[in-house]
Motif scaffolding. Sequence first.
Motif, short mmCIF file in Angstrom:
data_model
loop_
_atom_site.label_atom_id
_atom_site.label_comp_id
_atom_site.label_asym_id
_atom_site.label_seq_id
_atom_site.Cartn_x
_atom_site.Cartn_y
_atom_site.Cartn_z
N PRO A 255 -7.83 11.71 -7.71
CA PRO A 255 -8.88 11.83 -8.70
C PRO A 255 -9.16 10.52 -9.49
CG PRO A 255 -7.97 14.00 -8.73
CD PRO A 255 -7.04 13.06 -8.00
N GLN A 256 -7.81 10.06 -10.06
CA GLN A 256 -8.07 8.89 -10.88
C GLN A 256 -8.48 7.55 -10.26
OE1 GLN A 256 -5.02 6.31 -13.65
NE2 GLN A 256 -4.16 7.87 -12.49
N ILE A 257 -8.03 7.72 -8.96
CA ILE A 257 -8.45 6.39 -8.10
C ILE A 257 -9.97 6.60 -7.70
CG2 ILE A 257 -7.97 5.34 -6.14
CD1 ILE A 257 -5.14 5.82 -6.26
N ARG B 32 -10.34 3.29 1.78
CA ARG B 32 -8.96 3.49 1.85
C ARG B 32 -8.55 4.09 0.48
NH1 ARG B 32 -5.50 -1.39 3.54
NH2 ARG B 32 -3.81 -0.04 3.28
N LEU B 33 -9.27 3.37 -0.47
CA LEU B 33 -8.70 3.84 -1.82
C LEU B 33 -9.16 5.26 -2.17
CD1 LEU B 33 -9.46 0.67 -3.98
CD2 LEU B 33 -7.09 1.79 -3.55
N THR B 34 -10.54 5.41 -1.75
CA THR B 34 -11.12 6.96 -2.08
C THR B 34 -10.60 7.94 -1.04
OG1 THR B 34 -12.80 6.44 -0.50
CG2 THR B 34 -13.25 5.90 -3.04
N ALA B 35 -9.80 7.47 0.07
CA ALA B 35 -9.32 8.36 1.16
C ALA B 35 -8.00 8.83 0.67
CB ALA B 35 -9.19 7.56 2.44
N TRP C 142 0.70 -1.25 0.08
CA TRP C 142 -0.10 0.02 -0.01
C TRP C 142 0.88 1.16 -0.01
CZ3 TRP C 142 -5.23 0.37 -0.51
CH2 TRP C 142 -5.73 1.64 -0.47
N PRO C 143 0.53 2.15 -0.61
CA PRO C 143 -0.67 2.45 -1.82
C PRO C 143 0.09 2.13 -3.20
CG PRO C 143 0.23 4.56 -1.43
CD PRO C 143 1.17 3.77 -0.60
#
Length: 492
Positions: free
Chosen positions: A259-261, A252-255, A231-232
Amino acid sequence: MHTVLRNLASNPALRPEHVDALIAHGDPDVLLELRLQPELTPGQLGALVATGGRQAFLDLIRSGAMPTDRIPEDDPLAELAAFGRPDPAGRRISRLLACPSVEVRCGLAENIGHDYDIAENTLTSERRAAILTLAQDLDCAVVAATVRLLEDLGEPQTRHRTEACVRIALALSTTDGEVLRSLLIADGPAPLTPCPHHPEPAAALTELRRTAIGNRLAPAEAVEELLDATWPALAVPAASYWSGLRPETYQRLTALGDPQITARVAGNRGAPTELIRHLYDAQDGRWRSNVLSNQTTIPIDLLVREALTGGSGGGLFHQDLDGMMALADHPDPRVRKLALGHVRLRPEVRTRLISDPDPTVAFLAVIYTRDPDQFRAAAHRYGPSSHTDLALTMSCPPDLLLTIAQDRDSPFEAALAVAWNENATAAALAACLSNHPGPEMDQAVAENPAASPEQLCQVVRGGDLQTWRAAASNPQLPPQAVDMILAAALSP
């Protein structure tokens, strides 16, 4: 005129004298298109090779224009370009297999499986043997090109290879979950070794893992374990992983705030419903279009919200068929339209909506039926105001297209839609030209393969550049029309 001539050069309707004129013109882009002509004379072949050199020669072999007897057996790249064409001596595969050029052997590996069907077992014993030989090649790029074929054939000989490019090809091709697990969390049964194509070990390992995560059969628990360990670094491919990670992983990904993720998570069919609802409204709807791009698992209530606020539909392939069908009974017609859009809408529901009190819903139900009788009934029921939408539908029957074209109450847009529709008859196109003369109509008729030779000559004779461009691509273009275009394009 440059585009007109390029379109013309790719048109199979050309006669030999037309090809000669275009060769004499000498435009490189036009000559490139002429290489795809199906029937070239020996003189034309020679002229194209003289102007285009080695590349032209190989292109003419690939297109099938170059006769087999002009393909030298001692030219490996020419033999490779001819792969799939008749092999009179039956030795092409063996010659290519023995070629010292890595480029040629890679090309053989990439081409040898193109024209067989594993399910029907049409692979010859010669080709199977060649694939197995290529899989033992000393160059790893050649081996990598065989991986998918070997996996499809149930001959996974390359799984023990450690070169980076072979491992990456395996990660993309294999359907074996255990193999993918080993590639994700253990780098395979033996450590990955750098190769000339991936010389940096760390970069090669990252590329391998990105590829493995992109394989839809990768086990979710192995992806999770890899993410926890790295990670990450692999967040971007993980955000696109569709099989369903833990809800907290998507959080966790959005945190991360990338913007791409976030955009990828918003459209991910495995993301938790609560997160998708949050992203629909987050940052003033910044991710809304990404959420709506999820056509299979987006919460249906979000589709309803979008419809009631004037948005375009969605959920075309939604997995909750019963939930989507229930929308057909919604009191608001904007929501009933959502049900109509589902690809597996039950026929009885669609038939019922043809009698919907809202004319827009009823009309759309007709369009989705593709039933000629329903089209005719809709034209009678709604009159000229429906003609444009009916004519824009490729399933509109030819007789109705003729009726629309001949009806002087039909709007211009309806006649233009008829002129574009390949179901239109020559009589319908004649009515379009007569009732609505002008460059837009000429252009539409010029591109329609249903146009008669006389109509194509008519629109070319009086046409503008846009009309010539459209006509030049029409495979039904008559010789007289070609002559007119060439005269205009090649005149001093």
